[in-house]
Design a protein around this motif. Structure first.
Motif, PDB file in Angstrom:
ATOM      1  N   UNK A  51       0.833  -1.206   0.000  1.00 46.89           N
ATOM      2  CA  UNK A  51       0.000   0.000   0.000  1.00 46.89           C
ATOM      3  C   UNK A  51       0.861   1.247   0.000  1.00 46.89           C
ATOM      4  N   UNK A  52       0.263   2.343  -0.449  1.00 49.49           N
ATOM      5  CA  UNK A  52       0.876   3.668  -0.346  1.00 49.49           C
ATOM      6  C   UNK A  52      -0.145   4.578   0.309  1.00 49.49           C
ATOM      7  N   UNK A  53       0.313   5.370   1.288  1.00 50.17           N
ATOM      8  CA  UNK A  53      -0.593   6.269   2.004  1.00 50.17           C
ATOM      9  C   UNK A  53       0.013   7.660   2.104  1.00 50.17           C
ATOM     10  N   UNK A  54      -0.857   8.646   2.184  1.00 54.74           N
ATOM     11  CA  UNK A  54      -0.459  10.036   2.393  1.00 54.74           C
ATOM     12  C   UNK A  54      -0.925  10.458   3.780  1.00 54.74           C
ATOM     13  N   UNK A  55      -0.043  11.117   4.525  1.00 53.91           N
ATOM     14  CA  UNK A  55      -0.429  11.601   5.850  1.00 53.91           C
ATOM     15  C   UNK A  55      -1.365  12.805   5.752  1.00 53.91           C
ATOM     16  N   UNK A  56      -1.388  13.453   4.609  1.00 55.38           N
ATOM     17  CA  UNK A  56      -2.250  14.628   4.402  1.00 55.38           C
ATOM     18  C   UNK A  56      -2.902  14.549   3.022  1.00 55.38           C
ATOM     19  N   UNK A  57      -3.928  13.701   2.877  1.00 53.34           N
ATOM     20  CA  UNK A  57      -4.534  13.533   1.557  1.00 53.34           C
ATOM     21  C   UNK A  57      -5.202  14.798   1.021  1.00 53.34           C
ATOM     22  N   UNK A  58      -5.446  15.794   1.871  1.00 51.60           N
ATOM     23  CA  UNK A  58      -5.997  17.055   1.373  1.00 51.60           C
ATOM     24  C   UNK A  58      -4.957  17.827   0.568  1.00 51.60           C
ATOM     25  N   UNK A  84      -0.444  17.259  -6.117  1.00 50.36           N
ATOM     26  CA  UNK A  84      -0.578  18.312  -5.111  1.00 50.36           C
ATOM     27  C   UNK A  84      -1.855  19.073  -5.409  1.00 50.36           C
ATOM     28  N   UNK A  85      -2.748  19.096  -4.436  1.00 54.55           N
ATOM     29  CA  UNK A  85      -4.076  19.672  -4.636  1.00 54.55           C
ATOM     30  C   UNK A  85      -4.185  21.036  -3.957  1.00 54.55           C
ATOM     31  N   UNK A  86      -5.094  21.835  -4.451  1.00 61.27           N
ATOM     32  CA  UNK A  86      -5.397  23.107  -3.820  1.00 61.27           C
ATOM     33  C   UNK A  86      -4.348  24.171  -4.052  1.00 61.27           C
ATOM     34  N   UNK A  87      -4.632  25.348  -3.532  1.00 59.77           N
ATOM     35  CA  UNK A  87      -3.733  26.480  -3.713  1.00 59.77           C
ATOM     36  C   UNK A  87      -2.943  26.777  -2.457  1.00 59.77           C
ATOM     37  N   UNK A  88      -3.224  26.082  -1.370  1.00 56.22           N
ATOM     38  CA  UNK A  88      -2.512  26.324  -0.117  1.00 56.22           C
ATOM     39  C   UNK A  88      -1.275  25.455  -0.036  1.00 56.22           C
ATOM     40  N   UNK A  89      -0.361  25.867   0.799  1.00 59.69           N
ATOM     41  CA  UNK A  89       0.837  25.075   1.034  1.00 59.69           C
ATOM     42  C   UNK A  89       0.598  24.076   2.144  1.00 59.69           C
ATOM     43  N   UNK A  90       1.471  23.111   2.239  1.00 62.46           N
ATOM     44  CA  UNK A  90       1.361  22.110   3.285  1.00 62.46           C
ATOM     45  C   UNK A  90       2.453  21.069   3.152  1.00 62.46           C
ATOM     46  N   UNK A  91       2.472  20.156   4.107  1.00 62.24           N
ATOM     47  CA  UNK A  91       3.479  19.098   4.142  1.00 62.24           C
ATOM     48  C   UNK A  91       2.765  17.759   4.256  1.00 62.24           C
ATOM     49  N   UNK A  92       3.254  16.766   3.549  1.00 64.28           N
ATOM     50  CA  UNK A  92       2.699  15.415   3.630  1.00 64.28           C
ATOM     51  C   UNK A  92       3.836  14.405   3.650  1.00 64.28           C
ATOM     52  N   UNK A  93       3.624  13.325   4.336  1.00 65.19           N
ATOM     53  CA  UNK A  93       4.568  12.204   4.333  1.00 65.19           C
ATOM     54  C   UNK A  93       3.904  11.054   3.593  1.00 65.19           C
ATOM     55  N   UNK A  94       4.551  10.635   2.511  1.00 63.37           N
ATOM     56  CA  UNK A  94       4.062   9.519   1.716  1.00 63.37           C
ATOM     57  C   UNK A  94       4.806   8.274   2.185  1.00 63.37           C
ATOM     58  N   UNK A  95       4.072   7.241   2.563  1.00 56.96           N
ATOM     59  CA  UNK A  95       4.703   6.001   3.020  1.00 56.96           C
ATOM     60  C   UNK A  95       4.234   4.833   2.170  1.00 56.96           C
ATOM     61  N   UNK A  96       5.144   3.933   1.884  1.00 53.36           N
ATOM     62  CA  UNK A  96       4.823   2.690   1.177  1.00 53.36           C
ATOM     63  C   UNK A  96       5.160   1.544   2.115  1.00 53.36           C
ATOM     64  N   UNK A  97       4.233   0.629   2.257  1.00 51.57           N
ATOM     65  CA  UNK A  97       4.468  -0.506   3.148  1.00 51.57           C
ATOM     66  C   UNK A  97       4.663  -1.785   2.349  1.00 51.57           C
TER      67      UNK A  97
END
Length: 90
Positions: A22-29, A50-63
């Protein structure tokens, strides 16, 4: 990444007895994951956007996990993504 950027993630087949699960995003927004699939040869594919016009941080993990061993899959790949919005014109 800039908002609206699309990235293809390709994980090569593992050389141990484990398989990508699986692959998951810590911030799917901010960075949703789509199109997850594992080919017959063990290569895994996903699309990050990358969605939206705002900035942000996400951690993508693959298990990954061994197919014949009970228990939870373990994180085997981590990608930290920062979405940086375009500067606004004033």
């Amino acid at each position: 990444m800039r908002p609206g950027t699309v990235v293809s993630l390709v994980l090569r087949p593992r050389t141990d007895d484990k398989r990508w699960t699986a692959v998951r995003s810590s911030a799917p927004a901010f960075v949703p994951v789509s199109g997850w699939r594992v080919d017959a040869d063990g290569t895994a594919h996903a699309t990050l956007r990358s969605a939206g016009a705002r900035g942000g941080v996400a951690r993508i993990t693959a298990s990954a996990e061994a197919p014949d061993v009970a228990g939870a899959a373990r994180v085997a790949f981590v990608l930290d993504v920062t979405v940086t919005p375009y500067p606004r014109e004033g």
